[in-house]
Design a protein around this motif. Structure first.
Motif, mmCIF file in Angstrom:
data_model
loop_
_atom_site.group_PDB
_atom_site.id
_atom_site.type_symbol
_atom_site.label_atom_id
_atom_site.label_comp_id
_atom_site.label_asym_id
_atom_site.label_seq_id
_atom_site.Cartn_x
_atom_site.Cartn_y
_atom_site.Cartn_z
ATOM 1 N N ASP A 1 0.899 2.617 7.351
ATOM 2 C CA ASP A 1 0.470 1.219 7.214
ATOM 3 C C ASP A 1 1.393 0.418 6.285
ATOM 4 O O ASP A 1 1.390 -0.817 6.337
ATOM 5 C CB ASP A 1 -0.984 1.139 6.733
ATOM 6 N N TYR B 1 2.304 5.738 -4.751
ATOM 7 C CA TYR B 1 1.494 6.339 -3.689
ATOM 8 C C TYR B 1 1.427 7.861 -3.853
ATOM 9 O O TYR B 1 0.411 8.483 -3.533
ATOM 10 C CB TYR B 1 2.070 5.962 -2.313
ATOM 11 N N ALA C 1 -9.684 5.621 -13.109
ATOM 12 C CA ALA C 1 -8.438 5.760 -13.874
ATOM 13 C C ALA C 1 -7.282 5.542 -12.916
ATOM 14 O O ALA C 1 -6.950 6.434 -12.138
ATOM 15 C CB ALA C 1 -8.359 7.149 -14.500
ATOM 16 N N VAL C 2 -6.723 4.342 -12.927
ATOM 17 C CA VAL C 2 -5.555 4.070 -12.077
ATOM 18 C C VAL C 2 -4.496 3.359 -12.913
ATOM 19 O O VAL C 2 -4.813 2.609 -13.839
ATOM 20 C CB VAL C 2 -5.887 3.203 -10.839
ATOM 21 N N GLU D 1 -2.048 1.239 -11.696
ATOM 22 C CA GLU D 1 -1.696 -0.088 -11.197
ATOM 23 C C GLU D 1 -2.818 -0.597 -10.303
ATOM 24 O O GLU D 1 -2.944 -0.157 -9.162
ATOM 25 C CB GLU D 1 -0.432 0.021 -10.336
ATOM 26 N N ARG E 1 -3.277 -3.399 -8.687
ATOM 27 C CA ARG E 1 -2.905 -4.082 -7.447
ATOM 28 C C ARG E 1 -2.476 -3.088 -6.365
ATOM 29 O O ARG E 1 -2.852 -3.231 -5.198
ATOM 30 C CB ARG E 1 -1.786 -5.089 -7.739
ATOM 31 N N THR E 2 -1.694 -2.117 -6.758
ATOM 32 C CA THR E 2 -1.259 -1.103 -5.787
ATOM 33 C C THR E 2 -2.458 -0.291 -5.291
ATOM 34 O O THR E 2 -2.553 0.010 -4.105
ATOM 35 C CB THR E 2 -0.219 -0.159 -6.428
ATOM 36 N N ALA E 3 -3.354 0.030 -6.195
ATOM 37 C CA ALA E 3 -4.543 0.806 -5.798
ATOM 38 C C ALA E 3 -5.412 -0.001 -4.838
ATOM 39 O O ALA E 3 -5.899 0.525 -3.830
ATOM 40 C CB ALA E 3 -5.333 1.214 -7.037
ATOM 41 N N ARG F 1 -4.448 -2.373 -2.851
ATOM 42 C CA ARG F 1 -3.708 -2.423 -1.594
ATOM 43 C C ARG F 1 -3.902 -1.130 -0.800
ATOM 44 O O ARG F 1 -4.096 -1.139 0.416
ATOM 45 C CB ARG F 1 -2.226 -2.680 -1.897
ATOM 46 N N ALA F 2 -3.850 0.005 -1.502
ATOM 47 C CA ALA F 2 -4.030 1.298 -0.835
ATOM 48 C C ALA F 2 -5.431 1.405 -0.226
ATOM 49 O O ALA F 2 -5.599 1.915 0.886
ATOM 50 C CB ALA F 2 -3.769 2.442 -1.815
ATOM 51 N N SER G 1 -5.530 -0.891 2.837
ATOM 52 C CA SER G 1 -4.572 -0.391 3.822
ATOM 53 C C SER G 1 -5.134 0.798 4.600
ATOM 54 O O SER G 1 -5.002 0.893 5.823
ATOM 55 C CB SER G 1 -3.286 0.005 3.089
ATOM 56 N N LEU G 2 -5.757 1.702 3.866
ATOM 57 C CA LEU G 2 -6.341 2.893 4.491
ATOM 58 C C LEU G 2 -7.390 2.491 5.535
ATOM 59 O O LEU G 2 -7.452 3.073 6.624
ATOM 60 C CB LEU G 2 -6.976 3.743 3.383
ATOM 61 N N LEU H 1 -12.747 10.200 -0.389
ATOM 62 C CA LEU H 1 -11.307 10.282 -0.677
ATOM 63 C C LEU H 1 -10.852 9.136 -1.594
ATOM 64 O O LEU H 1 -10.073 9.344 -2.526
ATOM 65 C CB LEU H 1 -10.498 10.256 0.631
ATOM 66 N N ARG I 1 -11.963 9.550 -5.258
ATOM 67 C CA ARG I 1 -11.060 10.494 -5.940
ATOM 68 C C ARG I 1 -9.736 9.820 -6.277
ATOM 69 O O ARG I 1 -9.196 10.004 -7.349
ATOM 70 C CB ARG I 1 -10.754 11.677 -5.026
ATOM 71 N N MET I 2 -9.198 9.082 -5.309
ATOM 72 C CA MET I 2 -7.926 8.406 -5.498
ATOM 73 C C MET I 2 -7.967 7.477 -6.710
ATOM 74 O O MET I 2 -6.983 7.311 -7.419
ATOM 75 C CB MET I 2 -7.591 7.611 -4.232
#
Lengths: 209, 209
Positions: A177, A197, B160-161, B163, B165-167, B169-170, B173-174, B200, B203-204
Motif C-alpha cells: 500500500d 515500518y 508506545a510508538v 512517530e 503520524r507514521t503509525a 498512516r500504517a 493503510s492496512l 495486530l 500490538r503494533m
C-alpha cells in the motif's frame, strides 16, 4: 518520473548475450508510465508507442499486444520483489533481524518503485489467464517466504501471533500500500519509512523491542 | 457484486424530503461497477448509462459528466469512512478499546465495501481539482482522528510508538489495502479479519495484550 528505478527491473538492456534491444526497454518504460497514469484499459498501443518515440507498427515487432507488455512488467516486478524478500529471509541474523531487514527493503522498494508497483499490484485483473497464473505463483511464493520467517520467529520464541497467514498478509499488505500513497512530497525518504515500518511490523509480530 | 453494500452510502433513496431519484441511485451503482472494473478513464458515460438501464441523454439529467459521478462516489465513500472512524474514536472505553473497535470497523468496511473502496482510493487522481480538495480534507480528517486516538493512548501510557503520524498512516493503510486483496473466496469473513487486524494493530502500537 525520474524516481522510478524501472531500469533495475530490466538490467540486461545495456549489453550481454541476452541483452534486450533498447527499443523494447523504451516500450516497457512507456507502458509503465501509461498504465500507471491512465490505467491499462484506457491505454492504447499507440499511446505506448508514442511514449517510446516509435510508430505502433514498430511496437508490434517487440510485443504482440499491450497485454504482453503488462505481463512482462508484472512478471518482472513480482520477480524483483520475490528476490528481495528471499534475500532478506535467507540473510544473516535471527528471525527478528531478518524480518526487520525484509520489511525495510520491501517498504523502501514500494516507495521508490511506486509507479511500477502500482501497475504490478492494481492491474492484475487485466492479465491474460496464463500470465496471471505465473504472477499468482510468484505472489504465493512471496507470502510463503514471509510466513516461513514468521514461523521461524515463533519457533525461536521471538514472535507471538495468533494466525501466521493473516500476519504474513498484513506484513506484505502494509508494504504494497506504500506504492498507493507515497509521493515525492512525502516527509520520509523510502529508507526512513522502511526503518519505521520495520519497527512497527516487529511489534505487530510480538517481538520484544 | 451483491457483496458491496453500496446502498449504505446513499440511504436516502427510498423516501423523505431530500430523497434522491431512483434513477440517480442506479447511475451511482452502475458507475461504481464500471470504474472498479475498467478504471475511470476507460469508462464512458454510455457504459454507465447502459449499466443503469438508461440512455446517455437520461444520465445527463442527473449528472453533467462521469467526473461528477466519481466525485459523488468519492465524497460519499470518504464521508462514510470518516463517520465510522469518528464514532469508534468517540466511543466507550479506554484508548485501547476504542482503537480496537476502530480497526475492526474500518477493516470490515473495506472488506465488505471493497468495490466502492477501490474506486474511492485508486481513482483519486481522476477527480476534478475542487472535488479533490473536498476529498483530501476528508482524508486528512480520517488520519487526524486516528492520530488523536494514538496520542490519547500514549498519554494514558497504553501505547508506545516513536512517530504518531507514521503509525496513524500504517493503521489506515492496512485497512485500505484490504479492499485491494479481499475477495469472496477469502478465508476470513470481514468481521473475523477485522478482529484479527484489531489485535495486530494494537500490538503494533505497543499495547500490552
Amino acid at each position: 518520473m525520474t524516481s522510478t528505478p524501472i531500469a533495475d527491473l530490466w538490467p540486461a538492456q545495456s549489453g550481454g548475450a541476452d541483452a534486450r534491444p533498447e527499443a523494447a526497454y523504451r516500450l516497457l518504460r512507456a507502458a509503465v508510465e501509461s498504465f500507471a497514469e491512465r490505467g491499462f484499459h484506457a491505454t492504447t498501443t499507440r499511446d505506448i508507442a508514442t511514449g517510446a518515440g516509435m510508430s505502433p507498427a514498430a511496437l508490434y515487432i517487440h510485443y504482440p499486444s499491450k497485454a504482453a507488455l503488462l505481463a512482462e512488467i508484472s512478471r518482472a516486478g513480482h520477480a524483483a520483489t520475490l528476490e528481495l524478500v528471499r534475500a532478506a529471509a535467507a540473510g544473516e541474523g535471527d528471525p527478528v533481524a531478518r524480518m526487520r531487514h525484509l520489511v525495510e527493503e520491501f517498504t523502501a522498494w514500494h516507495a521508490r518503485a511506486r509507479t511500477v508497483a502500482r501497475v504490478v499490484n492494481y492491474e492484475l485483473h487485466a492479465l491474460p489467464q496464463d500470465d496471471y497464473a505465473v504472477v499468482a505463483a510468484l505472489r504465493l511464493d512471496i507470502e510463503r517466504e514471509v510466513a516461513a520467517l514468521i514461523e521461524a520467529g515463533l519457533a525461536a520464541g521471538a514472535f507471538a501471533v495468533a494466525e501466521v497467514r493473516t500476519a504474513a498478509r498484513a506484513v506484505t499488505s502494509l508494504g504494497i500500500d506504500v506504492s498507493r500513497w507515497y509521493t515525492d512530497r512525502s516527509s520520509e525518504t523510502p529508507e526512513e519509512l522502511g526503518r519505521r515500518y520495520g519497527e512497527l511490523v516487529l511489534r505487530m509480530l510480538g517481538a520484544a523491542l
